[in-house]
Design a protein around this motif. Structure first.
Motif, PDB file in Angstrom:
ATOM      1  N   PHE A  79       0.834  -1.012   0.024  1.00  0.00           N
ATOM      2  CA  PHE A  79       0.181   0.226  -0.039  1.00  0.00           C
ATOM      3  C   PHE A  79       1.018   1.123   0.033  1.00  0.00           C
ATOM      4  O   PHE A  79       0.651   2.120  -0.840  1.00  0.00           O
ATOM      5  CB  PHE A  79      -1.081  -0.166   1.132  1.00  0.00           C
ATOM      6  CG  PHE A  79      -2.089  -0.773   1.011  1.00  0.00           C
ATOM      7  CD1 PHE A  79      -2.135  -2.087   0.775  1.00  0.00           C
ATOM      8  CD2 PHE A  79      -3.322  -0.035   0.863  1.00  0.00           C
ATOM      9  CE1 PHE A  79      -3.340  -2.729   0.354  1.00  0.00           C
ATOM     10  CE2 PHE A  79      -4.591  -0.759   0.468  1.00  0.00           C
ATOM     11  CZ  PHE A  79      -4.615  -1.822   0.445  1.00  0.00           C
ATOM     12  N   ALA A  82       2.575   1.564  -3.303  1.00  0.00           N
ATOM     13  CA  ALA A  82       1.488   1.881  -4.313  1.00  0.00           C
ATOM     14  C   ALA A  82       0.984   3.424  -4.185  1.00  0.00           C
ATOM     15  O   ALA A  82       0.747   4.069  -5.329  1.00  0.00           O
ATOM     16  CB  ALA A  82       0.428   0.729  -4.255  1.00  0.00           C
ATOM     17  N   LEU A  83       0.975   3.712  -3.075  1.00  0.00           N
ATOM     18  CA  LEU A  83       0.583   5.278  -2.940  1.00  0.00           C
ATOM     19  C   LEU A  83       1.550   6.093  -3.566  1.00  0.00           C
ATOM     20  O   LEU A  83       1.417   7.218  -4.309  1.00  0.00           O
ATOM     21  CB  LEU A  83       0.294   5.542  -1.423  1.00  0.00           C
ATOM     22  CG  LEU A  83      -1.078   5.405  -0.905  1.00  0.00           C
ATOM     23  CD1 LEU A  83      -1.223   5.594   0.636  1.00  0.00           C
ATOM     24  CD2 LEU A  83      -2.097   6.041  -1.621  1.00  0.00           C
ATOM     25  N   GLY A  86       2.211   4.797  -7.734  1.00  0.00           N
ATOM     26  CA  GLY A  86       1.247   4.350  -8.622  1.00  0.00           C
ATOM     27  C   GLY A  86       0.725   2.832  -8.434  1.00  0.00           C
ATOM     28  O   GLY A  86       1.574   2.100  -8.055  1.00  0.00           O
ATOM     29  N   ILE A  87      -0.370   2.604  -8.997  1.00  0.00           N
ATOM     30  CA  ILE A  87      -0.892   1.236  -8.991  1.00  0.00           C
ATOM     31  C   ILE A  87      -0.460   0.409  -9.944  1.00  0.00           C
ATOM     32  O   ILE A  87      -1.088  -0.173 -10.651  1.00  0.00           O
ATOM     33  CB  ILE A  87      -2.229   1.230  -8.861  1.00  0.00           C
ATOM     34  CG1 ILE A  87      -3.052   2.219  -9.954  1.00  0.00           C
ATOM     35  CG2 ILE A  87      -2.832   1.861  -7.606  1.00  0.00           C
ATOM     36  CD1 ILE A  87      -4.486   2.085  -9.906  1.00  0.00           C
ATOM     37  N   LEU A 167      -3.886  -4.797  -6.509  1.00  0.00           N
ATOM     38  CA  LEU A 167      -3.617  -3.694  -7.601  1.00  0.00           C
ATOM     39  C   LEU A 167      -4.401  -4.291  -8.862  1.00  0.00           C
ATOM     40  O   LEU A 167      -4.529  -5.353  -9.094  1.00  0.00           O
ATOM     41  CB  LEU A 167      -2.164  -3.392  -7.679  1.00  0.00           C
ATOM     42  CG  LEU A 167      -1.495  -2.920  -6.540  1.00  0.00           C
ATOM     43  CD1 LEU A 167      -0.207  -2.344  -6.796  1.00  0.00           C
ATOM     44  CD2 LEU A 167      -2.360  -1.945  -5.971  1.00  0.00           C
ATOM     45  N   PRO A 168      -4.608  -3.230  -9.802  1.00  0.00           N
ATOM     46  CA  PRO A 168      -5.003  -3.877 -11.054  1.00  0.00           C
ATOM     47  C   PRO A 168      -4.234  -4.705 -11.855  1.00  0.00           C
ATOM     48  O   PRO A 168      -3.749  -4.207 -13.128  1.00  0.00           O
ATOM     49  CB  PRO A 168      -5.666  -2.342 -11.648  1.00  0.00           C
ATOM     50  CG  PRO A 168      -5.030  -1.495 -10.986  1.00  0.00           C
ATOM     51  CD  PRO A 168      -4.564  -1.817  -9.850  1.00  0.00           C
TER      52      PRO A 168
ATOM     53  N   THR B 201     -10.999  -1.304 -13.663  1.00  0.00           N
ATOM     54  CA  THR B 201      -9.921  -1.319 -12.890  1.00  0.00           C
ATOM     55  C   THR B 201     -10.093  -1.803 -11.463  1.00  0.00           C
ATOM     56  O   THR B 201     -10.609  -0.979 -10.665  1.00  0.00           O
ATOM     57  CB  THR B 201      -9.092   0.090 -13.022  1.00  0.00           C
ATOM     58  OG1 THR B 201      -8.753   0.400 -14.348  1.00  0.00           O
ATOM     59  CG2 THR B 201      -7.729  -0.051 -12.199  1.00  0.00           C
ATOM     60  N   PRO B 202      -9.715  -2.922 -11.297  1.00  0.00           N
ATOM     61  CA  PRO B 202      -9.952  -3.648  -9.912  1.00  0.00           C
ATOM     62  C   PRO B 202      -9.019  -3.072  -8.934  1.00  0.00           C
ATOM     63  O   PRO B 202      -7.526  -3.140  -9.277  1.00  0.00           O
ATOM     64  CB  PRO B 202      -9.683  -5.028 -10.086  1.00  0.00           C
ATOM     65  CG  PRO B 202      -8.996  -5.271 -11.012  1.00  0.00           C
ATOM     66  CD  PRO B 202      -9.224  -4.101 -11.979  1.00  0.00           C
ATOM     67  N   ILE B 203      -9.341  -2.425  -7.886  1.00  0.00           N
ATOM     68  CA  ILE B 203      -8.383  -1.681  -6.897  1.00  0.00           C
ATOM     69  C   ILE B 203      -8.846  -2.285  -5.488  1.00  0.00           C
ATOM     70  O   ILE B 203     -10.174  -1.974  -4.861  1.00  0.00           O
ATOM     71  CB  ILE B 203      -8.203  -0.328  -6.975  1.00  0.00           C
ATOM     72  CG1 ILE B 203      -7.857   0.108  -8.171  1.00  0.00           C
ATOM     73  CG2 ILE B 203      -7.143   0.163  -5.912  1.00  0.00           C
ATOM     74  CD1 ILE B 203      -8.004   1.598  -8.501  1.00  0.00           C
ATOM     75  N   LEU B 210      -5.841   4.161  -1.982  1.00  0.00           N
ATOM     76  CA  LEU B 210      -5.345   3.571  -3.503  1.00  0.00           C
ATOM     77  C   LEU B 210      -6.517   4.246  -4.497  1.00  0.00           C
ATOM     78  O   LEU B 210      -6.054   4.699  -5.536  1.00  0.00           O
ATOM     79  CB  LEU B 210      -5.087   2.387  -3.486  1.00  0.00           C
ATOM     80  CG  LEU B 210      -3.951   1.661  -2.797  1.00  0.00           C
ATOM     81  CD1 LEU B 210      -3.772   0.100  -2.789  1.00  0.00           C
ATOM     82  CD2 LEU B 210      -2.520   2.370  -3.195  1.00  0.00           C
ATOM     83  N   GLU B 213      -6.261   7.952  -4.809  1.00  0.00           N
ATOM     84  CA  GLU B 213      -5.169   8.419  -5.761  1.00  0.00           C
ATOM     85  C   GLU B 213      -5.296   7.904  -7.063  1.00  0.00           C
ATOM     86  O   GLU B 213      -4.984   8.922  -8.156  1.00  0.00           O
ATOM     87  CB  GLU B 213      -4.126   7.696  -5.035  1.00  0.00           C
ATOM     88  CG  GLU B 213      -2.547   8.094  -5.646  1.00  0.00           C
ATOM     89  CD  GLU B 213      -2.445   9.707  -5.338  1.00  0.00           C
ATOM     90  OE1 GLU B 213      -3.069   9.989  -4.367  1.00  0.00           O
ATOM     91  OE2 GLU B 213      -1.544  10.006  -6.230  1.00  0.00           O
ATOM     92  N   ASP B 219      -5.663   7.627 -13.125  1.00  0.00           N
ATOM     93  CA  ASP B 219      -5.609   5.965 -13.686  1.00  0.00           C
ATOM     94  C   ASP B 219      -6.916   5.543 -13.969  1.00  0.00           C
ATOM     95  O   ASP B 219      -7.287   4.736 -14.782  1.00  0.00           O
ATOM     96  CB  ASP B 219      -4.989   5.240 -12.457  1.00  0.00           C
ATOM     97  CG  ASP B 219      -3.459   5.439 -12.471  1.00  0.00           C
ATOM     98  OD1 ASP B 219      -2.779   5.780 -13.594  1.00  0.00           O
ATOM     99  OD2 ASP B 219      -2.911   5.168 -11.437  1.00  0.00           O
TER     100      ASP B 219
END
Lengths: 241, 310
Positions: A79, A82-83, A86-87, A167-168, B201-203, B210, B213, B219
């Motif tokens: 986390f 990722a913050l 980015g993801i 995450l995606p 987009t799965p988060i 997240l 953001e 995104d």
């Protein structure tokens, strides 16, 4: 038990083996994340391990740092990164590499430390440069322990790479996380089974590799004198007592 | 000799552990004994595994304590499956829940859409031995949010406007949203957004940092956030209206076992629900998640004294 029966029914349903969300593609993604992680962690862990093992410097620091790295919660770190980044894939690779570096580092320096000092001294007395000692004596002799470090790193990374699905991204974690809240337990357990089987297969392959990288000289010595290992083991036992 | 001493030590440790666990079970037995004698007022309050639920549960707990009721707390139990079974086996008596989700849990074929209809259907759907008390105005439901820039650029303030957006829509939310009736398929079926113009987009952080953001940095351009998330106002996001009630109402409602629902308890909890609003939930979540990191107990205490209930 019917949960597991459902999971196996899910596993053998042809529909789950096709397309971009099929088991083969997700498995490939999972292996790709693992491979990228091991390469990145290998560059860091093995290089540092060789330096520490060869020079004997920084050993105390390495023990402390790798010990604390192992204690970091991977999901929390994910986390955080990722913050920050980015993801995408980068945070996932970083947190997985943090898991993989300690066993690689420990395997490498302990592999070199385990070599008898007289062997290294003999190489030096023969006029080998430090680089030659490292490349021709230390690395070949340490290889089984380096591979053993790689093996335990690979096992941990495969088991943990499921978190990429937070995450995606892809990987086998998709089956677990996408279906958890939907209470589709067949897919959750089915996905977990695929991860387990994958981990066991890769672990088995590394076990074979570990055996095959024993240096030729060592293997020749062992087969020439089957009892050679015995006294060594005895002396270790005596030390412990 | 060393071994003998070690064995003795182990024996002592085991005895101590057994004695301790015996005390524990004795307490439990006497606890349930009190209750079966009737008239005793101990209520076991639980909460789901997230902060907002714990804050509301603390409000219930402290309001009841102010009425002289003894409260046992079991907070952060987990997801609905787990806390409903805790309610069924008597480990807890009372827990805050949300009307739409609870209705779907008990009756997944329910077709009520307005807040009142959902509540009425819920009172019918709750099994014997349990009941829901008055629902609060406070509501915490999924909502689709866009950035202020996106809203202005495309003239979007409602889900009905999304059908005319010429840019590809990328919805960010928890993975299961993709399969939910109010997910991307619902946007297509109810609001006529072309299916090939919606990406997903799965988060996996339930509308947490997240997801926020991802929306803020582009995104995704539509994000599923909870209506009580302080991040919506902090980032100036625009929550899209839902004129067709695609998303079920989720009013806060106490779920209680009938044995524990005495008149005093019902009166106390209904008084809490009568005061609780969505804005106040947002504020309380902000105190918990923001700089202050206030504990649910502190937040509950302040809210109760602010409303004059305690």
């Amino acid at each position: 038990m019917s949960l597991f029966a459902d999971a196996f029914a899910w596993l053998f349903d042809a529909a789950n083996w096709a397309g971009p969300n099929g088991i083969p593609i997700r498995t490939l993604e999972h292996l790709l994340y693992t491979l990228v992680t091991l390469v990145a962690a290998g560059v860091v862990g093995v290089t540092l391990g060789l330096y520490i093992g060869h020079t004997g410097k920084l050993r105390g620091a390495a023990v402390i740092v790798t010990g604390s790295l192992r204690a970091l919660p991977t999901l929390g770190l994910l986390f955080l990164f990722a913050l920050w980044l980015g993801i995408g894939l980068t945070p996932v690779i970083i947190v997985l590499a943090i898991l993989a570096v300690p066993p690689l580092l420990a395997g490498t320096y302990s592999g070199i430390e385990a070599i008898e000092r007289s062997t290294v001294d003999a190489a030096r007395a023969m006029g080998m440069t430090e680089w030659q000692i490292l490349a021709k004596v230390e690395i070949p002799l340490a290889m089984p322990l380096i591979v053993s470090g790689l093996r335990s790193a690979a096992l941990q990374v495969i088991a943990t790479a499921t978190i990429a699905a937070y995450l995606p991204l892809g990987g086998l974690g998709r089956f677990v996380f996408d279906n958890l809240s939907l209470r589709r337990w067949d897919a959750v357990i089915g996905g977990a089974i695929v991860v387990t089987v994958l981990a066991l297969i890769v672990d088995g392959l590394f076990a074979l590799l570990e055996r095959s990288v024993v240096s030729r000289g060592v293997r020749a010595a062992r087969s020439r004198d089957g009892s050679a290992a015995q006294p060594a083991r005895k002396s270790v036992a005596a030390d412990a007592a | 000799m060393g071994t003998a001493r070690r064995m003795a030590g182990l024996g002592i440790a085991l005895t101590a552990a057994l004695a301790l666990s015996a005390c524990g079970s004795a307490d439990t037995i006497s606890g349930s004994g009190d209750e079966s004698e009737g008239g005793s007022s101990t209520i076991k309050v639980g909460s789901a595994g997230f902060a907002e639920s714990e804050i509301i549960a603390e409000i219930y707990a402290q309001a009841l304590e102010a009425q002289g009721v003894t409260v046992e707390r079991t907070m952060q139990i987990g997801q609905r499956d787990v806390y409903i079974s805790a309610l069924e086996d008597g480990s807890i008596d009372l827990i805050p829940d949300y009307s739409g989700n609870l209705l779907q849990y008990y009756d997944d074929g329910a077709d009520a859409t307005s807040s009142e209809d959902v509540y009425d259907a819920l009172t019918e759907a709750v099994p014997d031995g349990f009941e829901v008390l008055d629902q609060a105005e406070a509501e915490d439901k999924d909502s689709y949010n866009v950035t202020k820039e996106f809203s202005e650029e495309h003239g979007v303030t409602s889900l009905a406007d999304l059908a005319d957006v010429d840019e590809k829509l990328v919805v960010g939310g928890n993975p299961e949203l993709k399969e939910r009736p109010y997910g991307p398929t619902g946007l297509t079926d109810v609001y006529g957004v072309p299916a090939d113009n919606i990406g997903f987009t799965p988060i996996n952080d339930s509308g947490g940092p997240l997801t926020v953001e991802a929306l803020a940095n582009g995104d995704v351009n539509v994000a599923d956030l909870f209506t009580t998330s302080p991040a919506i106002a902090e980032n100036g996001f625009v929550t899209l209206d839902d004129p067709e009630n695609l998303i079920l109402p989720q009013n806060v409602v106490p779920l209680i076992s009938s044995d524990a629902a005495t008149d005093d308890v019902i009166e106390t909890l209904n008084a809490v629900s009568a005061e609780l609003t969505t804005e106040e939930l947002i504020d309380m979540n902000a105190r918990n998640q923001g700089e202050e990191k206030a504990s649910p107990a502190t937040i509950a205490k302040d809210w109760l004294s602010g409303t004059g209930l305690v």
